[in-house]
Design an enzyme around this catalytic site. Structure first.
Site, mmCIF file in Angstrom:
data_model
loop_
_atom_site.group_PDB
_atom_site.id
_atom_site.type_symbol
_atom_site.label_atom_id
_atom_site.label_comp_id
_atom_site.label_asym_id
_atom_site.label_seq_id
_atom_site.Cartn_x
_atom_site.Cartn_y
_atom_site.Cartn_z
ATOM 1 N N CYS A 81 0.830 -1.207 0.000
ATOM 2 C CA CYS A 81 0.000 0.000 0.000
ATOM 3 C C CYS A 81 0.870 1.265 0.000
ATOM 4 O O CYS A 81 1.495 1.561 -1.010
ATOM 5 C CB CYS A 81 -1.007 -0.063 1.140
ATOM 6 S SG CYS A 81 -2.467 0.901 0.768
ATOM 7 N N HIS A 174 -3.376 -5.092 1.699
ATOM 8 C CA HIS A 174 -2.756 -5.293 3.012
ATOM 9 C C HIS A 174 -2.705 -6.779 3.349
ATOM 10 O O HIS A 174 -3.593 -7.282 4.047
ATOM 11 C CB HIS A 174 -3.570 -4.571 4.093
ATOM 12 C CG HIS A 174 -3.369 -3.095 4.127
ATOM 13 N ND1 HIS A 174 -2.534 -2.466 5.036
ATOM 14 C CD2 HIS A 174 -3.875 -2.120 3.355
ATOM 15 C CE1 HIS A 174 -2.539 -1.172 4.823
ATOM 16 N NE2 HIS A 174 -3.358 -0.927 3.809
ATOM 17 N N GLU A 176 -1.053 -8.238 5.479
ATOM 18 C CA GLU A 176 -0.869 -8.458 6.922
ATOM 19 C C GLU A 176 -2.205 -8.439 7.672
ATOM 20 O O GLU A 176 -2.270 -8.756 8.840
ATOM 21 C CB GLU A 176 0.111 -7.414 7.499
ATOM 22 C CG GLU A 176 -0.439 -6.023 7.764
ATOM 23 C CD GLU A 176 -0.685 -5.172 6.520
ATOM 24 O OE1 GLU A 176 -0.596 -5.690 5.389
ATOM 25 O OE2 GLU A 176 -0.995 -3.979 6.695
#
Ligand code: GLN
Length: 192
Positions: A81, A174, A176
Site C-alpha cells: 500500500c 494489506h 498483513e
C-alpha cells in the site's frame, strides 16, 4: 550461517502486524527507524500507512538515500500500500514535495480507486498460490503504468495489485490484515 533478519520500516503505519506475521513464520524481525539500522537487515518490509508522512519521515531521518542505495544493491523489499507508493518510480495525486524511491518501474496514483470504493475486499488469484488470497484494500493506490520489466502476480479487473521487479515486490493491498501468512511465506522463500 547467521539467521537472516527481516527489517520492518517502523516510521509510521501498519508495521506491527507485518512483524507479527513474520515472527509467526519463525523469522527474526527488527524495527527500522534510522539509517544505520539498515545495516542490520537482510531484507525489508515497507508497510501501509500514509505515504506522504512516510516520505517526510524518511527524508527527515536521512534514510531516503541510504535506503535507495541498499535497494539498488539488491536488498529484497516487500512494500504494501503506502510502501508500494514509496517504492514506485512516480506517484500521481501525491503532495508536491512527496518523494519516491524509484525502485520499481511503475506509476502509482494515491487513493486511485476513487471515493465510492475507497476500501474494498477482493479474493485474488495470485501466481504461486494454489487457492485465492483475501485482499484487503484501504485507500489503495492504483497502478497507472507498468514498466516492461515488471511482472504482475495478481490483478483486480485489469489493474495490477501485486507486482515484482527483481528484488522489489509490491502489493496495493494489506496482506498483513488477511489472517493468512501465505504471501509473506512465499516472499520469504523467494528471497532465501
Ligand atoms: N492512501 C495512502 C497513501 O497515500 C495509502 C493507504 C494505505 O497504506 N492503506 O499513502
Amino acid at each position: 550461517m547467521v539467521a537472516p533478519i527481516v527489517g520492518v520500516l517502523a516510521l509510521q503505519g501498519a508495521f506491527a502486524a507485518h512483524a507479527a506475521i513474520l515472527e509467526r513464520l519463525g523469522v527474526s524481525t527488527t524495527e527500522i527507524r534510522k539509517d544505520d539500522q539498515l545495516d542490520l537487515v537482510d531484507s525489508l518490509v515497507m508497510p501501509g500507512g500514509e505515504s506522504t508522512t512516510m516520505s517526510m519521515l524518511l527524508e527527515r531521518s536521512g534514510m531516503l538515500e541510504p535506503l535507495s542505495a541498499r535497494i539498488a544493491e539488491g536488498l529484497p523489499v516487500f512494500g504494501t500500500c503506502a510502501g508500494m507508493i514509496l517504492l514506485s518510480s512516480e506517484v500521481m495525486d501525491g503532495r508536491p514535495d512527496q518523494r519516491v524511491l524509484g525502485a520499481i518501474d511503475i506509476t502509482t496514483r494515491r487513493n486511485g480507486y476513487g471515493r465510492q470504493t475507497e476500501s474494498f475486499e477482493s479474493d485474488l488469484e495470485i501466481t504461486g498460490l494454489d487457492a485465492p488470497f483475501h485482499g484487503v484494500f484501504i485507500r489503495a493506490p492504483i497502478v497507472e503504468r507498468l514498466g516492461e520489466s515488471v511482472s504482475v502476480l495478481a490483478s483486480v479487473d485489469d489493474d495490477a495489485v501485486l507486482c515484482r521487479q527483481a528484488n522489489v515486490t509490491v502489493a496495493s493491498f494489506h496482506p498483513e490484515l488477511a489472517d493468512d501468512d501465505r504471501l509473506h511465506s512465499m516472499w520469504l522463500k523467494e528471497i532465501s
